[in-house]
Design a protein around this motif. Sequence first.
Motif, PDB file in Angstrom:
ATOM      1  N   ASN A  52      37.545 -37.526 146.573  1.00 23.79           N
ATOM      2  CA  ASN A  52      38.488 -36.124 146.179  1.00 23.79           C
ATOM      3  C   ASN A  52      37.521 -35.231 146.404  1.00 23.79           C
ATOM      4  O   ASN A  52      37.898 -34.176 146.730  1.00 23.79           O
ATOM      5  CB  ASN A  52      38.377 -36.053 144.631  1.00 23.79           C
ATOM      6  CG  ASN A  52      39.610 -37.359 144.304  1.00 23.79           C
ATOM      7  OD1 ASN A  52      40.919 -37.006 145.497  1.00 23.79           O
ATOM      8  ND2 ASN A  52      40.004 -37.869 143.028  1.00 23.79           N
ATOM      9  N   SER A  59      39.749 -29.262 152.115  1.00 27.18           N
ATOM     10  CA  SER A  59      40.616 -28.847 151.958  1.00 27.18           C
ATOM     11  C   SER A  59      40.434 -26.441 152.076  1.00 27.18           C
ATOM     12  O   SER A  59      40.812 -25.740 152.705  1.00 27.18           O
ATOM     13  CB  SER A  59      41.449 -28.388 150.977  1.00 27.18           C
ATOM     14  OG  SER A  59      42.175 -29.975 151.060  1.00 27.18           O
ATOM     15  N   ASP A 108      46.982 -36.760 156.535  1.00 26.70           N
ATOM     16  CA  ASP A 108      47.480 -35.967 156.861  1.00 26.70           C
ATOM     17  C   ASP A 108      47.353 -34.787 156.482  1.00 26.70           C
ATOM     18  O   ASP A 108      47.075 -34.068 155.400  1.00 26.70           O
ATOM     19  CB  ASP A 108      48.815 -36.246 155.919  1.00 26.70           C
ATOM     20  CG  ASP A 108      49.963 -35.599 156.602  1.00 26.70           C
ATOM     21  OD1 ASP A 108      49.918 -35.125 157.842  1.00 26.70           O
ATOM     22  OD2 ASP A 108      50.857 -35.351 155.603  1.00 26.70           O
ATOM     23  N   THR A 117      47.939 -28.546 153.085  1.00 28.36           N
ATOM     24  CA  THR A 117      47.642 -29.814 152.159  1.00 28.36           C
ATOM     25  C   THR A 117      47.238 -30.738 152.445  1.00 28.36           C
ATOM     26  O   THR A 117      47.202 -30.971 154.379  1.00 28.36           O
ATOM     27  CB  THR A 117      48.999 -29.650 152.064  1.00 28.36           C
ATOM     28  OG1 THR A 117      49.779 -28.866 151.782  1.00 28.36           O
ATOM     29  CG2 THR A 117      49.144 -31.067 150.900  1.00 28.36           C
ATOM     30  N   ASN A 119      45.970 -34.900 153.251  1.00 27.01           N
ATOM     31  CA  ASN A 119      46.321 -35.986 151.873  1.00 27.01           C
ATOM     32  C   ASN A 119      46.439 -37.045 152.672  1.00 27.01           C
ATOM     33  O   ASN A 119      46.049 -37.182 154.222  1.00 27.01           O
ATOM     34  CB  ASN A 119      47.461 -36.094 152.128  1.00 27.01           C
ATOM     35  CG  ASN A 119      49.066 -37.536 151.032  1.00 27.01           C
ATOM     36  OD1 ASN A 119      47.493 -37.639 150.133  1.00 27.01           O
ATOM     37  ND2 ASN A 119      49.877 -37.668 151.471  1.00 27.01           N
ATOM     38  N   SER A 121      45.309 -41.237 152.328  1.00 29.41           N
ATOM     39  CA  SER A 121      45.174 -42.451 152.106  1.00 29.41           C
ATOM     40  C   SER A 121      43.942 -43.220 151.568  1.00 29.41           C
ATOM     41  O   SER A 121      44.611 -43.826 153.308  1.00 29.41           O
ATOM     42  CB  SER A 121      46.685 -42.928 152.286  1.00 29.41           C
ATOM     43  OG  SER A 121      47.125 -43.979 151.163  1.00 29.41           O
ATOM     44  N   VAL A 148      44.857 -42.194 146.642  1.00 25.07           N
ATOM     45  CA  VAL A 148      45.395 -40.988 147.710  1.00 25.07           C
ATOM     46  C   VAL A 148      44.376 -40.321 146.901  1.00 25.07           C
ATOM     47  O   VAL A 148      44.544 -40.032 145.655  1.00 25.07           O
ATOM     48  CB  VAL A 148      46.742 -41.472 147.443  1.00 25.07           C
ATOM     49  CG1 VAL A 148      47.448 -39.960 147.882  1.00 25.07           C
ATOM     50  CG2 VAL A 148      48.052 -42.011 147.608  1.00 25.07           C
ATOM     51  N   SER A 149      44.216 -39.055 148.137  1.00 26.13           N
ATOM     52  CA  SER A 149      44.311 -37.784 147.499  1.00 26.13           C
ATOM     53  C   SER A 149      44.816 -36.789 148.005  1.00 26.13           C
ATOM     54  O   SER A 149      44.968 -36.876 148.834  1.00 26.13           O
ATOM     55  CB  SER A 149      42.260 -37.535 147.162  1.00 26.13           C
ATOM     56  OG  SER A 149      41.908 -36.577 146.861  1.00 26.13           O
ATOM     57  N   THR A 150      45.118 -35.742 147.202  1.00 23.24           N
ATOM     58  CA  THR A 150      45.723 -34.759 147.892  1.00 23.24           C
ATOM     59  C   THR A 150      45.664 -32.869 147.197  1.00 23.24           C
ATOM     60  O   THR A 150      45.205 -32.986 146.454  1.00 23.24           O
ATOM     61  CB  THR A 150      47.239 -35.060 147.493  1.00 23.24           C
ATOM     62  OG1 THR A 150      48.412 -35.711 148.162  1.00 23.24           O
ATOM     63  CG2 THR A 150      48.195 -34.080 148.214  1.00 23.24           C
ATOM     64  N   TYR A 151      45.127 -31.850 148.638  1.00 22.16           N
ATOM     65  CA  TYR A 151      44.732 -30.641 147.634  1.00 22.16           C
ATOM     66  C   TYR A 151      45.561 -29.908 148.786  1.00 22.16           C
ATOM     67  O   TYR A 151      45.571 -30.245 149.550  1.00 22.16           O
ATOM     68  CB  TYR A 151      43.549 -30.754 147.946  1.00 22.16           C
ATOM     69  CG  TYR A 151      42.483 -31.179 146.683  1.00 22.16           C
ATOM     70  CD1 TYR A 151      42.530 -32.487 147.134  1.00 22.16           C
ATOM     71  CD2 TYR A 151      42.101 -30.648 146.147  1.00 22.16           C
ATOM     72  CE1 TYR A 151      41.119 -32.916 145.892  1.00 22.16           C
ATOM     73  CE2 TYR A 151      41.424 -30.584 144.687  1.00 22.16           C
ATOM     74  CZ  TYR A 151      40.849 -32.046 144.502  1.00 22.16           C
ATOM     75  OH  TYR A 151      40.493 -32.370 144.310  1.00 22.16           O
ATOM     76  N   THR A 152      46.041 -28.708 147.725  1.00 22.71           N
ATOM     77  CA  THR A 152      46.776 -27.886 149.084  1.00 22.71           C
ATOM     78  C   THR A 152      46.097 -26.731 148.336  1.00 22.71           C
ATOM     79  O   THR A 152      46.181 -26.703 146.731  1.00 22.71           O
ATOM     80  CB  THR A 152      48.556 -27.581 148.206  1.00 22.71           C
ATOM     81  OG1 THR A 152      48.750 -28.915 148.371  1.00 22.71           O
ATOM     82  CG2 THR A 152      48.960 -26.332 148.425  1.00 22.71           C
TER      83      THR A 152
END
Length: 156
Positions: A52, A59, A108, A117, A119, A121, A148-152
Motif C-alpha cells: 500500500n 501514485s 495496471d 489509477t 491497481n 494485485s 490488492v492495492s488500488t489508488y486513484t
Amino acid sequence: MHQSRSNNKCTKGKNEQGFAAIEFTMILPFLLLLIFATAEFGRLLYQYNALNKTVRNASRYLAGNAKLGTGVYEIKPGIETKVISYIKYGSPNSVTPLLPNLTASTIDLSLSGAFVTINVSYPWQPLFSDMFTTFGLGDDIDISFPLVSTYTMRAF
C-alpha cells in the motif's frame, strides 16, 4: 512405616513428571501451529502495508508527471517504466525487490480524464507453502492469494 511413606512420595513425583512430559508432547504441535500462524499473519500484514505504501507513493509520482500541457494528460512510456520500478523496488533507482514474486504483469496503470489509477494485485505466498503437496498425486497445492492495492489520484 515411616520409610514406606517416603517411597510413595518419591514414586508419585516421578509419575507426575512423566505425565507432564506426555501432556507437553501432545500440546506442542498445537502451540507450534499457533506460533507459526501468528508469524505468517504478521508477515502478511507487513507485506500488505509495504505494498500500500509503495503504490500510494507511486501514485503521487505518476500524478505529478502525467500532465503534458494545459488540460492534456498522458502517461509517457518512460514515466510508466519509472512508476513500475517504483512499485517493484520501492524507488525508481533501486534494484532490490520490495516484495518477492511481484512482477510488472500484476501492475495496471490507467488514466481517466484528470485521474490516474494504479491497481496492483500481489500474489502473496506463505513461507511454508512448499510443504503442502499432494504427495505425488498431482500438482502442488497453491495456497497463495492476491493482496490488492488500488489508488486513484488527480493529476496535477
